[in-house]
Each structure stands twice: as structure tokens, then as C-alpha cells.
Scaffold this active site. Structure first.
Site, PDB file in Angstrom:
ATOM      1  N   ALA A  60      26.102  43.952  10.876  1.00 32.56           N
ATOM      2  CA  ALA A  60      25.500  44.799   9.844  1.00 32.56           C
ATOM      3  C   ALA A  60      24.402  44.044   9.099  1.00 32.56           C
ATOM      4  CB  ALA A  60      26.568  45.260   8.857  1.00 32.56           C
ATOM      5  N   SER A  96      30.672  41.629  17.658  1.00 26.64           N
ATOM      6  CA  SER A  96      30.097  42.966  17.702  1.00 26.64           C
ATOM      7  C   SER A  96      30.672  43.678  18.911  1.00 26.64           C
ATOM      8  CB  SER A  96      28.568  42.903  17.818  1.00 26.64           C
ATOM      9  OG  SER A  96      28.029  44.198  18.032  1.00 26.64           O
ATOM     10  N   ARG A  97      30.757  44.998  18.839  1.00 27.41           N
ATOM     11  CA  ARG A  97      31.202  45.754  20.008  1.00 27.41           C
ATOM     12  C   ARG A  97      30.182  45.651  21.137  1.00 27.41           C
ATOM     13  NH1 ARG A  97      32.252  51.299  16.982  1.00 27.41           N
ATOM     14  NH2 ARG A  97      30.342  50.523  16.008  1.00 27.41           N
ATOM     15  N   TYR A 114      36.204  42.733  18.033  1.00 30.90           N
ATOM     16  CA  TYR A 114      36.678  42.201  16.761  1.00 30.90           C
ATOM     17  C   TYR A 114      38.024  41.506  16.938  1.00 30.90           C
ATOM     18  CZ  TYR A 114      33.137  45.485  15.068  1.00 30.90           C
ATOM     19  OH  TYR A 114      31.971  46.181  14.862  1.00 30.90           O
ATOM     20  N   LEU A 150      31.818  46.366   7.807  1.00 34.86           N
ATOM     21  CA  LEU A 150      31.895  47.541   8.673  1.00 34.86           C
ATOM     22  C   LEU A 150      31.723  48.826   7.860  1.00 34.86           C
ATOM     23  CD1 LEU A 150      34.974  46.381  10.774  1.00 34.86           C
ATOM     24  CD2 LEU A 150      32.663  46.733  11.674  1.00 34.86           C
ATOM     25  N   HIS A 197      37.309  50.025   6.997  1.00 31.68           N
ATOM     26  CA  HIS A 197      37.761  48.882   6.204  1.00 31.68           C
ATOM     27  C   HIS A 197      39.266  48.673   6.290  1.00 31.68           C
ATOM     28  CE1 HIS A 197      33.975  48.711   3.415  1.00 31.68           C
ATOM     29  NE2 HIS A 197      33.711  48.455   4.674  1.00 31.68           N
ATOM     30  N   LYS A 254      32.264  46.395  -0.399  1.00 31.04           N
ATOM     31  CA  LYS A 254      32.725  47.527  -1.194  1.00 31.04           C
ATOM     32  C   LYS A 254      32.332  48.833  -0.491  1.00 31.04           C
ATOM     33  CE  LYS A 254      28.434  48.230  -1.951  1.00 31.04           C
ATOM     34  NZ  LYS A 254      27.819  49.416  -1.305  1.00 31.04           N
ATOM     35  N   ARG A 276      25.190  56.335   5.124  1.00 29.56           N
ATOM     36  CA  ARG A 276      25.613  56.643   3.754  1.00 29.56           C
ATOM     37  C   ARG A 276      25.756  58.139   3.507  1.00 29.56           C
ATOM     38  NH1 ARG A 276      21.959  52.451   3.623  1.00 29.56           N
ATOM     39  NH2 ARG A 276      22.544  50.580   2.423  1.00 29.56           N
ATOM     40  N   ASP A 280      29.012  54.229  -2.129  1.00 38.17           N
ATOM     41  CA  ASP A 280      27.971  53.255  -1.803  1.00 38.17           C
ATOM     42  C   ASP A 280      27.482  52.480  -3.015  1.00 38.17           C
ATOM     43  OD1 ASP A 280      26.185  52.110   0.249  1.00 38.17           O
ATOM     44  OD2 ASP A 280      24.608  53.020  -0.961  1.00 38.17           O
TER      45      ASP A 280
END
Length: 248
Positions: free
Chosen positions: A12, A36-37, A58, A74, A79, A97, A165, A177
Site C-alpha cells: 500500500a 503482496s498477493r 501474507y 490493508l 484488518h 486506522k 475509500r 478514513d
């Protein structure tokens, strides 16, 4: 001083541009692995930031016994799952967060951390800034008198409807967010939890997340906190503490 060895779950942007460089500047921490995937994404970021190990899942990173702690940036909806898995692998956790999407998720997360005896922290960086410490110092000195009110705002205009978002299933919305900063800062400054909360939201046409939210926190000692967050407004990122003879 011992060095905390961090693994990073995902590539990210917040991790690449802010948190990993901060870890690398630290005197007692080191970013040693990233997952990462898409393994190619992990390798690209690792090469760019001089991270030794890369993983294509992961789970593989969490099984690495060299890693002491993980940083999780993520999507919000993931989370809980990955915090709990990290705890089960005895990794301390620094999570972006909001750490959870509701109270039930939070209770499960905290229970996992306690059960596996690991440290858990939500990444609200502002609270460690010297400016925030100065605010607390001024309040404690009595310079602005008795504090009764705090206002906190965080907004920016978000136009791209494909942005994560704005996707409900991934834990989108202005409150999750940026609004979480307003609530956290009020509770942090007042050093207590509210006795009641009122909030209202608006949604931009066709979207299934709050694009603006505002509300009021009331506290048992009579203090009030007024907050707002938005993806529909110009950039604002501030709080104001109001006392009987002055403001900050």
C-alpha cells in the site's frame, strides 16, 4: 538497544511513502520483509526500499520467525482477519486506522492480542507529534482557562468513484478514513470516553458510504466535542481547543 524487525503486509502507498521510510530512519527498528498477493509487486517495492525478503502471500511472512512485528496497511475490511492471524503467529501489530469496523471486531482483535501476549497499536501518528504535546502542555498550565469545548475537522474532496475509500464492502467512508482522527483527537485531549454520541451523515448520489459526517460527543464532566469529516469539502485538517479565557 534491541532492534524490532518489521514485516509489512501489502505494498500500500501509505507504507511505501511514509511508514517504511520512518521505520528505516528509526534507531531501533528495521523493515526486513514485505508481502503482496502479487510477488512481483513485493519485489519491486523491496528493491526500491532495500528490503531483504519478499513473500507472495501474507501467511508466509507471518510464519517468518525472524519477524518481531508487522505493519498492516490493508483495506479496512481486512484488518480484523490479518491482525488476528498475526497475533496467532506471535507478531506484535501496528495497524492502520481504523483498527476495526465495529465494536464486535475490536473485541475479537483485543482478545486475540491478549490471548497471545502481543502488543497491538492503531497507527494514529499525530499523537506523538511535538505540536500535540505542546497543546497538552498549554492546557495543563491553565493558560487558556477551563476547557469546555473542542472542535475537530478532517476533509478533502475525493472525486474518483473507484477509490477504495468510496467502496462500502472494503470499509470505505469518510468517518473510517479521516473522521476517526477527529474522534481520536477529542478523546485524546480530554483523556476520557464520551457518555453520549450523536452523528448524522450524507451520501453523495449513487454511493453507499458516508461522504460527509458530523456530530457531537458529550462527556460526563460537561465537556463537548464537535467533529466533522468529509470527501465533499475542501482540504481541512485541524482541531481547536476552547477554554474559558483562550483557545488553541
Amino acid at each position: 538497544m534491541s532492534t524490532v524487525k518489521f514485516g509489512i503486509l501489502s505494498t500500500a502507498n501509505i507504507g511505501k511513502t511514509q511508514v517504511i521510510p520512518a521505520i528505516q530512519r528509526s534507531e531501533n527498528a528495521e523493515a526486513v520483509a514485505i508481502a503482496s498477493r502479487n510477488i512481483n509487486n513485493a519485489k519491486e517495492v523491496a528493491a526500491e526500499l532495500s528490503i531483504e525478503k519478499t513473500y507472495g502471500t501474507y501467511e508466509e511472512l507471518l510464519e517468518d520467525q525472524e519477524i518481531d512485528a508487522v505493519y498492516i496497511p490493508l483495506p479496512n475490511s481486512l484488518h480484523k482477519e490479518w491482525i488476528i492471524k498475526a497475533c496467532e503467529n506471535k507478531k506484535h501489530v501496528l495497524c492502520e486506522k481504523p483498527i476495526a469496523l465495529n465494536n464486535q471486531e475490536l473485541e475479537e482483535i483485543v482478545s486475540a492480542a491478549n490471548r497471545h501476549n502481543v502488543l497491538l497499536m492503531e497507527a494514529f501518528m499525530y499523537q506523538f507529534h511535538p505540536q500535540h504535546d505542546k497543546v497538552k502542555e498549554i492546557i495543563a498550565s491553565g493558560e487558556i482557562g477551563e476547557v469546555s469545548l473542542m472542535r475537530a475537522s478532517f476533509s478533502f474532496y475525493l472525486e474518483d468513484r473507484s477509490n477504495i475509500r468510496l467502496i462500502n464492502e472494503l470499509g470505505g467512508g469518510s468517518m473510517y478514513d479521516v473522521g476517526c482522527y477527529t474522534l481520536h483527537s477529542i478523546r485524546n485531549i480530554f483523556a476520557q470516553e464520551p457518555s453520549s454520541v450523536f452523528a448524522t451523515e450524507t451520501k453523495r448520489n449513487g454511493l453507499d458510504v458516508d461522504t460527509t459526517m458530523s456530530g457531537v460527543l458529550t462527556f460526563a464532566d460537561g465537556k463537548m466535542g464537535v467533529f466533522d469529516s468529509s470527501f465533499d469539502s475542501v482540504h481541512r485538517q485541524n482541531y481547536e481547543v476552547v477554554g474559558s479565557i483562550g483557545t488553541i
